[in-house]
Design a protein around this motif. Sequence first.
Motif, mmCIF file in Angstrom:
data_model
loop_
_atom_site.group_PDB
_atom_site.id
_atom_site.type_symbol
_atom_site.label_atom_id
_atom_site.label_comp_id
_atom_site.label_asym_id
_atom_site.label_seq_id
_atom_site.Cartn_x
_atom_site.Cartn_y
_atom_site.Cartn_z
ATOM 1 N N MET A 17 31.335 -73.327 -8.551
ATOM 2 C CA MET A 17 30.290 -72.716 -9.409
ATOM 3 C C MET A 17 29.964 -71.205 -9.297
ATOM 4 O O MET A 17 29.601 -70.622 -10.314
ATOM 5 C CB MET A 17 28.951 -73.382 -8.910
ATOM 6 N N LEU A 18 30.435 -70.620 -8.197
ATOM 7 C CA LEU A 18 30.191 -69.259 -7.981
ATOM 8 C C LEU A 18 31.393 -68.528 -8.885
ATOM 9 O O LEU A 18 31.037 -67.613 -9.531
ATOM 10 C CB LEU A 18 30.456 -68.719 -6.551
ATOM 11 N N ASN A 19 32.609 -69.005 -8.957
ATOM 12 C CA ASN A 19 33.743 -68.553 -9.774
ATOM 13 C C ASN A 19 33.189 -68.472 -11.248
ATOM 14 O O ASN A 19 33.548 -67.691 -11.776
ATOM 15 C CB ASN A 19 34.780 -69.234 -9.494
ATOM 16 N N ASP A 20 32.727 -69.511 -11.563
ATOM 17 C CA ASP A 20 32.306 -69.813 -13.168
ATOM 18 C C ASP A 20 31.211 -68.759 -13.399
ATOM 19 O O ASP A 20 31.307 -68.351 -14.537
ATOM 20 C CB ASP A 20 31.770 -71.249 -13.364
ATOM 21 N N TRP A 21 30.411 -68.625 -12.735
ATOM 22 C CA TRP A 21 29.081 -67.772 -12.791
ATOM 23 C C TRP A 21 29.649 -66.270 -13.108
ATOM 24 O O TRP A 21 29.536 -65.785 -13.957
ATOM 25 C CB TRP A 21 28.234 -67.799 -11.724
ATOM 26 N N PHE A 22 30.513 -66.034 -11.820
ATOM 27 C CA PHE A 22 31.089 -64.501 -12.271
ATOM 28 C C PHE A 22 32.296 -64.270 -13.193
ATOM 29 O O PHE A 22 32.326 -62.987 -13.655
ATOM 30 C CB PHE A 22 31.575 -63.977 -10.736
ATOM 31 N N ARG A 23 32.597 -65.311 -13.667
ATOM 32 C CA ARG A 23 33.486 -65.079 -14.918
ATOM 33 C C ARG A 23 32.868 -64.951 -16.315
ATOM 34 O O ARG A 23 33.420 -64.349 -17.096
ATOM 35 C CB ARG A 23 34.308 -66.452 -14.971
ATOM 36 N N THR A 24 31.540 -65.244 -16.177
ATOM 37 C CA THR A 24 30.593 -64.704 -17.228
ATOM 38 C C THR A 24 30.065 -63.467 -17.204
ATOM 39 O O THR A 24 29.197 -62.854 -18.143
ATOM 40 C CB THR A 24 29.476 -65.831 -17.485
ATOM 41 N N LYS A 25 30.487 -62.652 -16.309
ATOM 42 C CA LYS A 25 30.145 -61.097 -15.897
ATOM 43 C C LYS A 25 31.094 -60.397 -15.682
ATOM 44 O O LYS A 25 32.380 -61.100 -15.623
ATOM 45 C CB LYS A 25 29.286 -61.213 -14.599
ATOM 46 N N ALA A 26 31.101 -59.181 -15.982
ATOM 47 C CA ALA A 26 32.177 -58.311 -16.034
ATOM 48 C C ALA A 26 32.248 -57.478 -14.900
ATOM 49 O O ALA A 26 31.238 -57.044 -14.172
ATOM 50 C CB ALA A 26 32.053 -57.373 -17.258
ATOM 51 N N GLY A 27 33.458 -57.055 -14.164
ATOM 52 C CA GLY A 27 33.592 -56.367 -13.305
ATOM 53 C C GLY A 27 33.725 -56.903 -11.833
ATOM 54 O O GLY A 27 33.548 -56.040 -10.926
ATOM 55 N N THR A 28 33.919 -58.226 -11.452
ATOM 56 C CA THR A 28 34.023 -58.618 -10.246
ATOM 57 C C THR A 28 35.275 -59.286 -9.939
ATOM 58 O O THR A 28 35.732 -60.343 -10.405
ATOM 59 C CB THR A 28 32.891 -59.609 -9.811
ATOM 60 N N PRO A 29 36.154 -58.629 -9.213
ATOM 61 C CA PRO A 29 37.536 -59.277 -8.839
ATOM 62 C C PRO A 29 37.254 -60.401 -7.944
ATOM 63 O O PRO A 29 36.582 -60.190 -6.802
ATOM 64 C CB PRO A 29 38.227 -58.202 -8.309
ATOM 65 N N MET A 30 38.108 -61.575 -8.314
ATOM 66 C CA MET A 30 37.878 -62.628 -7.309
ATOM 67 C C MET A 30 38.961 -63.189 -6.638
ATOM 68 O O MET A 30 40.049 -63.176 -7.299
ATOM 69 C CB MET A 30 37.186 -63.876 -8.273
ATOM 70 N N LEU A 31 38.852 -63.556 -5.365
ATOM 71 C CA LEU A 31 40.231 -64.022 -4.541
ATOM 72 C C LEU A 31 39.833 -65.630 -4.162
ATOM 73 O O LEU A 31 38.824 -65.905 -4.058
ATOM 74 C CB LEU A 31 40.147 -63.126 -3.108
ATOM 75 N N TYR A 32 40.875 -66.200 -4.159
ATOM 76 C CA TYR A 32 40.919 -67.494 -3.593
ATOM 77 C C TYR A 32 42.131 -67.954 -3.001
ATOM 78 O O TYR A 32 43.107 -67.316 -2.988
ATOM 79 C CB TYR A 32 40.546 -68.707 -4.591
ATOM 80 N N ILE A 33 42.083 -69.153 -2.065
ATOM 81 C CA ILE A 33 43.330 -69.448 -1.456
ATOM 82 C C ILE A 33 43.877 -70.633 -2.032
ATOM 83 O O ILE A 33 43.132 -71.571 -2.173
ATOM 84 C CB ILE A 33 43.064 -69.823 0.148
ATOM 85 N N ALA A 34 45.356 -70.684 -2.371
ATOM 86 C CA ALA A 34 45.977 -71.886 -2.758
ATOM 87 C C ALA A 34 47.369 -71.818 -2.367
ATOM 88 O O ALA A 34 47.982 -70.765 -2.257
ATOM 89 C CB ALA A 34 45.962 -71.701 -4.242
ATOM 90 N N PHE A 35 47.967 -72.983 -1.852
ATOM 91 C CA PHE A 35 49.034 -73.245 -1.328
ATOM 92 C C PHE A 35 49.329 -72.246 -0.301
ATOM 93 O O PHE A 35 50.318 -71.394 -0.442
ATOM 94 C CB PHE A 35 50.332 -73.197 -2.401
ATOM 95 N N ASN A 36 48.575 -71.976 0.765
ATOM 96 C CA ASN A 36 48.733 -71.160 1.820
ATOM 97 C C ASN A 36 48.826 -69.627 1.324
ATOM 98 O O ASN A 36 49.440 -68.976 2.332
ATOM 99 C CB ASN A 36 50.196 -71.470 2.608
ATOM 100 N N THR A 37 48.476 -69.362 0.387
ATOM 101 C CA THR A 37 48.324 -67.931 -0.091
ATOM 102 C C THR A 37 47.189 -67.406 -0.740
ATOM 103 O O THR A 37 46.482 -68.313 -1.565
ATOM 104 C CB THR A 37 49.753 -67.898 -1.229
ATOM 105 N N ILE A 38 46.841 -66.227 -0.330
ATOM 106 C CA ILE A 38 45.641 -65.629 -0.897
ATOM 107 C C ILE A 38 46.096 -65.197 -2.380
ATOM 108 O O ILE A 38 47.236 -64.725 -2.430
ATOM 109 C CB ILE A 38 45.151 -64.391 -0.109
ATOM 110 N N THR A 39 45.192 -65.674 -3.228
ATOM 111 C CA THR A 39 45.335 -65.114 -4.689
ATOM 112 C C THR A 39 44.240 -64.346 -5.499
ATOM 113 O O THR A 39 43.151 -64.840 -4.949
ATOM 114 C CB THR A 39 45.831 -66.443 -5.606
#
Length: 236
Positions: A123-145
Amino acid sequence: MKIKRHKHIRKVLTFYSSNFGFKPPYNVLIDGTFCKAALKFKVNISEQLPKYLEADTKMWTTQCVLDECEAFGSVLYGPLKVLKQFKLQPCNHKSTLSASKCITRLIGKKNKEKLFLATQDKMLNDWFRTKAGTPMLYIAFNTITLEPPSEKSKMKAERQTDAKIAPSEREHDVIKKLKVEAFGEQEVKKKKHKKLKGANPLSMKPKRKRKEGELSKSQKKKLKRKQREHLSIENG
C-alpha cells in the motif's frame, strides 16, 4: 548479471540526481516490513545497503515505526531489534500514528528531505508511485532492489526538462529580431476583408404615389394606342 544490476542502479540514481536533487550521502527511511524481509533472506541492511547504492548511506526510522513493532510483541521482536540500530527521523506527531501514515506524512508529496523509502508494504509502494520524486527500495530473492522511477516521476522530470529547454519571452523576442535582421522577415499583417454592403436605403429614390384619378403607365399606353387607331381610321 552483476554488471547489469549495477548499470540499473546507476541509471536510476542518475535519474533522481539530475531531476530531483538526490546526492550522497543518501538518506534511507526504513520500516518494520523491510527489516522483517531482511531477517528472512539474511540480508545485513547496515552492510549491504551502502554497497548496493555505491555511496555513503544514512539509515533512518521513526518513533511511530518502533511503536508499531513493539505493539506486535514477539511477532516483530526481530525487526524491532534491527530498527533500533538506526537513527530516528523526527516525525513530530501529537500522538503515535501507524507506521504507514507516519511515513506518508513525513515524506509527503514533495519529499523535501530527499528520503529513499525502504519497505515491503504494498500500500505504501502504491501510494508513493502516484507521487513524484521518491526512490523506493525492497528486498527480493536475497537482494536489495532499487525500483525504477514511477511514471509520475518520469512525467515530472520531462516537464522540468521542457521548461529548461523552452526559450523565455525575452529570448523569443531576441530570436525574432535576429530573424528580421538576417532574412528581412517581417510580420505579415492580416488584411481586413471588407464586408459586402447592400444598397444604401437613403440613396434610393422613394416610389412616387399616384394621385387620385391619375392613369397608370399601362393605362396610358392603351389610351395612346386607341388614339392612334382612331386617327388612322379618320385619315383613311
